[in-house]
Design an enzyme around this catalytic site. Sequence first.
Site, PDB file in Angstrom:
ATOM      1  CB  SER A 178      -0.867   0.022   1.257  1.00 39.40           C
ATOM      2  OG  SER A 178      -0.089   0.419   2.387  1.00 39.40           O
ATOM      3  CG  ASP A 179       1.756   5.842  -0.984  1.00 36.12           C
ATOM      4  OD1 ASP A 179       2.712   5.791  -0.191  1.00 36.12           O
ATOM      5  OD2 ASP A 179       1.660   6.731  -1.850  1.00 36.12           O
ATOM      6  CD1 TRP A 180       1.975   7.353   5.838  1.00 34.62           C
ATOM      7  CD2 TRP A 180       4.070   6.593   5.758  1.00 34.62           C
ATOM      8  NE1 TRP A 180       2.523   7.518   7.073  1.00 34.62           N
ATOM      9  CE2 TRP A 180       3.815   7.065   7.055  1.00 34.62           C
ATOM     10  CE3 TRP A 180       5.337   6.068   5.466  1.00 34.62           C
ATOM     11  CZ2 TRP A 180       4.766   7.028   8.068  1.00 34.62           C
ATOM     12  CZ3 TRP A 180       6.282   6.036   6.469  1.00 34.62           C
ATOM     13  CH2 TRP A 180       5.991   6.502   7.751  1.00 34.62           C
TER      14      TRP A 180
END
Length: 752
Positions: free
Chosen positions: A287-289
Amino acid sequence: MKFINTDMTRKYYFILILIIIIISSSCNPIHNKENKVEELLEQMTLEEKIGQMNQLMNFSPNIPIDSSFYQLIKNGKIGSILNAMSPEMIHEMQSIAVEESRLGIPLLVGRDIIHGYRTIFPVNIGLAATFNTELIKETTSIAAKEARSEGVNWTFAPMMDIARDPRWGRMVESCGEDPYLAEQMAIASIEGFQGKNLSNKNSIAATAKHFVGYGAAIGGRDYNSTLIPEIELRNVYLRPFKAAIDANVATVMSGFNDLNGVPTSGNVYTLREILKNEWNFNGFVISDWGSINNLQQHGYAKDEIDATIKALEAGVDMDMSSSLYLNNLKSLVDNGSVKEELINDAVRRILKIKLDLNLFENPYATNDNELLTEQALDIAKKTVIQSTVLLQNKNKTLPLSRNIKKVAVIGPLADAPHEQMGTWVFDGKSENVITPLNALKNFLGAERVNYAPGLKISRTRNKNGFADAIKAARNSDVVLLFMGDESILTGEAHCRAELTLPGYQNELIEEISKLGKPTILVMMTGVIHMVEPYLDKVDALLYGWHPGTMGGPGYVDLLFGIESPSGKLPMTFPRTEGQIPIYYSHNNTGHPASDESWVRMYDIPVKAWQTSLGNTNHYLDYGLEPLFEFGFGLSYTEFSYSDIKLSNKAITMSDSLIISTTIKNTGGYQAEDVAQLYIRDLVGSIVRPIKELKRFKRIRLNPGEEKTIEFVLYPKDLEFHNGEEWLIEPGEFNIWVGNSSKAELESKFELK
Ligand code: BGC
């Protein structure tokens, strides 16, 4: 006569073949890896499996690390760390995982190595301006070697979002507006980072990000929603990602944006259906942050549990920093809400990448001490030279004579080592950077340089330094203005509605221009500025981006003609923000405009009849053309393109087409140019863009020299998606070659 027992012979053969199969399969690395993954999976508890899917950053810089983080690693609850504070910390955490956790599974050590590790190259939009895939590959291979020497084994790069809106701060990390250029740069970056084989000691895993459409943020405001029809999604935004998967990129990062209403970190269609099923991607998705957690803010998940389920079911294998997988997955499996098979699939993918990287054998830093080598610095300088775009050169002001007596060096970027490294720099150090001021002093001798910055930083809003700057300019033969942005004014979440120089830089340019000295403006930035107002105030304009470690020496070579500029714009430069979005590869309207059809606003007769202006597709005040087109960039010499020849006037679906053209250096300098080939599919079952880049090639020519170059096209290059399927349609195509998207040397062919 000898009696042959055929039954016996067959039996022996059969046993022999069986032995060969067993031996060869035990030597087969793929088979071994699969076995090892399965062996590990069998030994792992559910908690340990979930641990592999969890990536965290330790925010405390202390060594030894605090006890709670230590316990998480030791208990197998972290599969990857990111952006660790130091190589010592990486080593400590890796040794806890390898030596103290029950199964000794090494950590993936992730980091944003975006345009270099310790040797910092120009920001990515600048790297794209080189149109040089071999060079890009060298930059990422250097970055990988440097990173691995300090224990990092995974980068969150390359970013391959298409950026058609310069207000979007992250366009600086992109390759700009064109899917073919982005695709070619993505492949080269991945090849450099990952090497021939991920298991090489100097390779690191790459990440194709952000999947997908993130660059289409409405209004150019970061994280904003994106609305992308299937046709555009397939033909433009997904294209570089497909190329990355074909180039065996190890991981893919989902995005922050919602795509047509569905957040990309919970998007079954893009992650599960396209990436994993249709494209058979066998690496893993991170996932992104915090973007799994963000599913709640989007209003797509009602709570953490819902967000966890939606992300996992969509196909996100590893959770970057929201801890939702860690906190929720076990109970969700226990109560039957999540199938353990989904977790096994994610863990298999993660373990596979760890094995591909050979981390079980080789988990630690190589300690090769290969930082900032001479070769790396040479390449860094070369990227500055090839990325800088010459936008104007009135009366051949450039190159400067080496005998020039005095040079005024002015501007807040002339001696700002931190700023010239650009955004996303964790490991570059200011003390290694050579600024334009220092490089000019080295080259000319300090006594020939009159330095007065005029403004302390790019945002300074007072004129206290103006008098000194004007004095320096008056006492010099030439004025060099190094203007632009501090790096913090570019990049993630740093979008701008007004793309003009901040602070009193405009005022300073204005004052200096009144002196009538030959004036050269070097723009040092990650932003695309509206530079039209400067064109009549300065003689020459070099767009030098944020150039990284070797900015100064690269610029000096260009200013004094040791090399000629050869960078080409990877994004259209608008005249004003109101023209955005503006890109060369657009569809024609039913009312196409031309310069002739545009009646200027102030030329319209009073009370003119409504339709008397001709009803075409332009702005009354700004017309239709950008300031500088995609692919544009001047040189100190001139190139002529002639003699376009096609191997055939018509090809079938199984043929290829060779296009040749002759390029001549008709000026007085040895220089490089980027030959570009564009096509147009004249009639399609859906409207096709007026021009599409299909090939490019860098060539170096001496004065007077000419070369014939060839491009090869295949029917596959003419393929497009109509929203439902991929098609290659027979018909007529225009073809152009030249050195910008305005290429005019034209021919035609037919696909039968
Ligand atoms: C960015 C990613 C980056 C990640 C880790 C996020 O904010 O969108 O591109 O890789 O942070 O630093």
